[in-house]
Design a protein around this motif. Structure first.
Motif, PDB file in Angstrom:
ATOM      1  N   TRP A 198       1.890  -5.822  15.926  1.00  0.00           N
ATOM      2  CA  TRP A 198       1.186  -6.608  14.902  1.00  0.00           C
ATOM      3  C   TRP A 198       2.090  -6.869  13.709  1.00  0.00           C
ATOM      4  O   TRP A 198       2.193  -7.992  13.229  1.00  0.00           O
ATOM      5  CB  TRP A 198      -0.065  -5.886  14.427  1.00  0.00           C
ATOM      6  N   ALA A 199       2.750  -5.825  13.217  1.00  0.00           N
ATOM      7  CA  ALA A 199       3.587  -5.945  12.020  1.00  0.00           C
ATOM      8  C   ALA A 199       4.749  -6.911  12.243  1.00  0.00           C
ATOM      9  O   ALA A 199       5.185  -7.584  11.308  1.00  0.00           O
ATOM     10  CB  ALA A 199       4.111  -4.577  11.610  1.00  0.00           C
ATOM     11  N   ASN A 200       5.233  -6.988  13.473  1.00  0.00           N
ATOM     12  CA  ASN A 200       6.341  -7.886  13.801  1.00  0.00           C
ATOM     13  C   ASN A 200       5.868  -9.217  14.372  1.00  0.00           C
ATOM     14  O   ASN A 200       6.669 -10.003  14.875  1.00  0.00           O
ATOM     15  CB  ASN A 200       7.312  -7.194  14.764  1.00  0.00           C
ATOM     16  N   ASP A 201       4.562  -9.452  14.299  1.00  0.00           N
ATOM     17  CA  ASP A 201       3.938 -10.707  14.725  1.00  0.00           C
ATOM     18  C   ASP A 201       4.209 -11.035  16.189  1.00  0.00           C
ATOM     19  O   ASP A 201       4.337 -12.189  16.562  1.00  0.00           O
ATOM     20  CB  ASP A 201       4.388 -11.852  13.816  1.00  0.00           C
ATOM     21  N   VAL A 202       4.283  -9.979  17.011  1.00  0.00           N
ATOM     22  CA  VAL A 202       4.460 -10.155  18.442  1.00  0.00           C
ATOM     23  C   VAL A 202       3.111 -10.446  19.097  1.00  0.00           C
ATOM     24  O   VAL A 202       3.014 -11.269  19.997  1.00  0.00           O
ATOM     25  CB  VAL A 202       5.114  -8.904  19.078  1.00  0.00           C
ATOM     26  N   LYS A 203       2.077  -9.763  18.611  1.00  0.00           N
ATOM     27  CA  LYS A 203       0.716  -9.948  19.122  1.00  0.00           C
ATOM     28  C   LYS A 203      -0.244 -10.101  17.950  1.00  0.00           C
ATOM     29  O   LYS A 203       0.008  -9.590  16.862  1.00  0.00           O
ATOM     30  CB  LYS A 203       0.276  -8.740  19.961  1.00  0.00           C
ATOM     31  N   LYS A 204      -1.359 -10.780  18.195  1.00  0.00           N
ATOM     32  CA  LYS A 204      -2.417 -10.933  17.191  1.00  0.00           C
ATOM     33  C   LYS A 204      -3.413  -9.788  17.354  1.00  0.00           C
ATOM     34  O   LYS A 204      -3.676  -9.333  18.455  1.00  0.00           O
ATOM     35  CB  LYS A 204      -3.159 -12.272  17.357  1.00  0.00           C
ATOM     36  N   ALA A 250       0.824  -1.213   0.000  1.00  0.00           N
ATOM     37  CA  ALA A 250       0.000   0.000   0.000  1.00  0.00           C
ATOM     38  C   ALA A 250       0.862   1.270   0.000  1.00  0.00           C
ATOM     39  O   ALA A 250       0.319   2.374   0.001  1.00  0.00           O
ATOM     40  CB  ALA A 250      -0.920   0.008   1.217  1.00  0.00           C
ATOM     41  N   LYS A 251       2.188   1.080   0.034  1.00  0.00           N
ATOM     42  CA  LYS A 251       3.130   2.207   0.109  1.00  0.00           C
ATOM     43  C   LYS A 251       2.826   3.108   1.314  1.00  0.00           C
ATOM     44  O   LYS A 251       2.800   4.325   1.224  1.00  0.00           O
ATOM     45  CB  LYS A 251       3.130   2.997  -1.197  1.00  0.00           C
ATOM     46  N   MET A 252       2.584   2.431   2.436  1.00  0.00           N
ATOM     47  CA  MET A 252       2.323   3.113   3.703  1.00  0.00           C
ATOM     48  C   MET A 252       3.360   2.674   4.719  1.00  0.00           C
ATOM     49  O   MET A 252       3.896   1.571   4.634  1.00  0.00           O
ATOM     50  CB  MET A 252       0.936   2.743   4.252  1.00  0.00           C
ATOM     51  N   THR A 253       3.605   3.534   5.694  1.00  0.00           N
ATOM     52  CA  THR A 253       4.474   3.176   6.808  1.00  0.00           C
ATOM     53  C   THR A 253       3.598   2.801   8.009  1.00  0.00           C
ATOM     54  O   THR A 253       2.385   3.069   8.023  1.00  0.00           O
ATOM     55  CB  THR A 253       5.378   4.360   7.210  1.00  0.00           C
ATOM     56  N   GLN A 254       4.236   2.233   9.004  1.00  0.00           N
ATOM     57  CA  GLN A 254       3.511   1.959  10.245  1.00  0.00           C
ATOM     58  C   GLN A 254       2.998   3.266  10.833  1.00  0.00           C
ATOM     59  O   GLN A 254       1.876   3.315  11.346  1.00  0.00           O
ATOM     60  CB  GLN A 254       4.416   1.236  11.245  1.00  0.00           C
ATOM     61  N   GLN A 255       3.793   4.310  10.738  1.00  0.00           N
ATOM     62  CA  GLN A 255       3.386   5.617  11.261  1.00  0.00           C
ATOM     63  C   GLN A 255       2.149   6.133  10.527  1.00  0.00           C
ATOM     64  O   GLN A 255       1.238   6.679  11.148  1.00  0.00           O
ATOM     65  CB  GLN A 255       4.535   6.622  11.158  1.00  0.00           C
ATOM     66  N   ASP A 256       2.108   5.956   9.209  1.00  0.00           N
ATOM     67  CA  ASP A 256       0.930   6.366   8.434  1.00  0.00           C
ATOM     68  C   ASP A 256      -0.322   5.664   8.967  1.00  0.00           C
ATOM     69  O   ASP A 256      -1.367   6.289   9.143  1.00  0.00           O
ATOM     70  CB  ASP A 256       1.088   6.027   6.944  1.00  0.00           C
ATOM     71  N   LEU A 257      -0.191   4.374   9.222  1.00  0.00           N
ATOM     72  CA  LEU A 257      -1.338   3.604   9.712  1.00  0.00           C
ATOM     73  C   LEU A 257      -1.728   4.056  11.119  1.00  0.00           C
ATOM     74  O   LEU A 257      -2.921   4.177  11.417  1.00  0.00           O
ATOM     75  CB  LEU A 257      -1.020   2.103   9.683  1.00  0.00           C
ATOM     76  N   CYS A 258      -0.735   4.322  11.958  1.00  0.00           N
ATOM     77  CA  CYS A 258      -1.010   4.831  13.319  1.00  0.00           C
ATOM     78  C   CYS A 258      -1.868   6.088  13.252  1.00  0.00           C
ATOM     79  O   CYS A 258      -2.855   6.219  13.976  1.00  0.00           O
ATOM     80  CB  CYS A 258       0.282   5.184  14.045  1.00  0.00           C
ATOM     81  N   GLU A 259      -1.451   7.004  12.393  1.00  0.00           N
ATOM     82  CA  GLU A 259      -2.165   8.279  12.278  1.00  0.00           C
ATOM     83  C   GLU A 259      -3.564   8.085  11.704  1.00  0.00           C
ATOM     84  O   GLU A 259      -4.515   8.717  12.161  1.00  0.00           O
ATOM     85  CB  GLU A 259      -1.345   9.240  11.423  1.00  0.00           C
ATOM     86  N   LYS A 260      -3.679   7.199  10.733  1.00  0.00           N
ATOM     87  CA  LYS A 260      -4.982   6.960  10.103  1.00  0.00           C
ATOM     88  C   LYS A 260      -5.978   6.352  11.093  1.00  0.00           C
ATOM     89  O   LYS A 260      -7.170   6.659  11.058  1.00  0.00           O
ATOM     90  CB  LYS A 260      -4.790   6.031   8.903  1.00  0.00           C
ATOM     91  N   LEU A 261      -5.482   5.469  11.961  1.00  0.00           N
ATOM     92  CA  LEU A 261      -6.363   4.757  12.899  1.00  0.00           C
ATOM     93  C   LEU A 261      -6.329   5.324  14.314  1.00  0.00           C
ATOM     94  O   LEU A 261      -7.022   4.822  15.193  1.00  0.00           O
ATOM     95  CB  LEU A 261      -5.978   3.275  12.936  1.00  0.00           C
ATOM     96  N   ASN A 262      -5.482   6.345  14.534  1.00  0.00           N
ATOM     97  CA  ASN A 262      -5.331   6.929  15.869  1.00  0.00           C
ATOM     98  C   ASN A 262      -4.979   5.852  16.902  1.00  0.00           C
ATOM     99  O   ASN A 262      -5.626   5.728  17.939  1.00  0.00           O
ATOM    100  CB  ASN A 262      -6.600   7.697  16.265  1.00  0.00           C
ATOM    101  N   MET A 263      -3.941   5.088  16.574  1.00  0.00           N
ATOM    102  CA  MET A 263      -3.472   4.021  17.461  1.00  0.00           C
ATOM    103  C   MET A 263      -2.006   4.268  17.805  1.00  0.00           C
ATOM    104  O   MET A 263      -1.279   4.879  17.025  1.00  0.00           O
ATOM    105  CB  MET A 263      -3.597   2.660  16.773  1.00  0.00           C
ATOM    106  N   PRO A 264      -1.550   3.768  18.942  1.00  0.00           N
ATOM    107  CA  PRO A 264      -0.151   3.958  19.312  1.00  0.00           C
ATOM    108  C   PRO A 264       0.790   3.166  18.396  1.00  0.00           C
ATOM    109  O   PRO A 264       0.469   2.047  17.989  1.00  0.00           O
ATOM    110  CB  PRO A 264      -0.080   3.447  20.751  1.00  0.00           C
ATOM    111  N   PRO A 265       1.951   3.742  18.096  1.00  0.00           N
ATOM    112  CA  PRO A 265       2.924   3.050  17.239  1.00  0.00           C
ATOM    113  C   PRO A 265       3.318   1.667  17.756  1.00  0.00           C
ATOM    114  O   PRO A 265       3.527   0.747  16.964  1.00  0.00           O
ATOM    115  CB  PRO A 265       4.133   3.989  17.242  1.00  0.00           C
TER     116      PRO A 265
END
Length: 83
Positions: free
Chosen positions: A38-44, A17-32
């Motif tokens: 999730w991205a590193n498969d630490v938690k589901k 999607a040519k997005m960064t994790q930070q982009d997604l954080c801002e879009k969803l208002n979630m903590p980095p």
């Protein structure tokens, strides 16, 4: 057929999607840290969070994880072992 959740594909989907994790954080208002886990498969992801992420990335919720087929008889055996 039954399935179990495999590894998280969020990092790959973000690249596509040519997005960064930070982009997604801002879009969803979630903590980095949450997106990183999730991205590193630490938690589901919870089902609700997975739906929000899929919506933000314009993908199907199934595309966020690998899905591993499990023979129904294997599920029954696993349940018996727990009892």
């Amino acid at each position: 057929m039954s399935f179990k959740v495999g590894r998280c594909l969020l990092a790959r989907r973000l690249r596509e999607a040519k997005m960064t994790q930070q982009d997604l954080c801002e879009k969803l208002n979630m903590p980095p840290s949450q997106i990183s886990d999730w991205a590193n498969d630490v938690k589901k992801m919870s089902l609700g969070n997975a739906k929000s992420v899929a919506h933000a990335l314009h993908i199907h919720i199934d595309d966020l994880y690998e899905w591993i087929p499990v023979d129904p008889s294997e599920r029954k055996r696993a349940r018996r072992r727990k009892e």
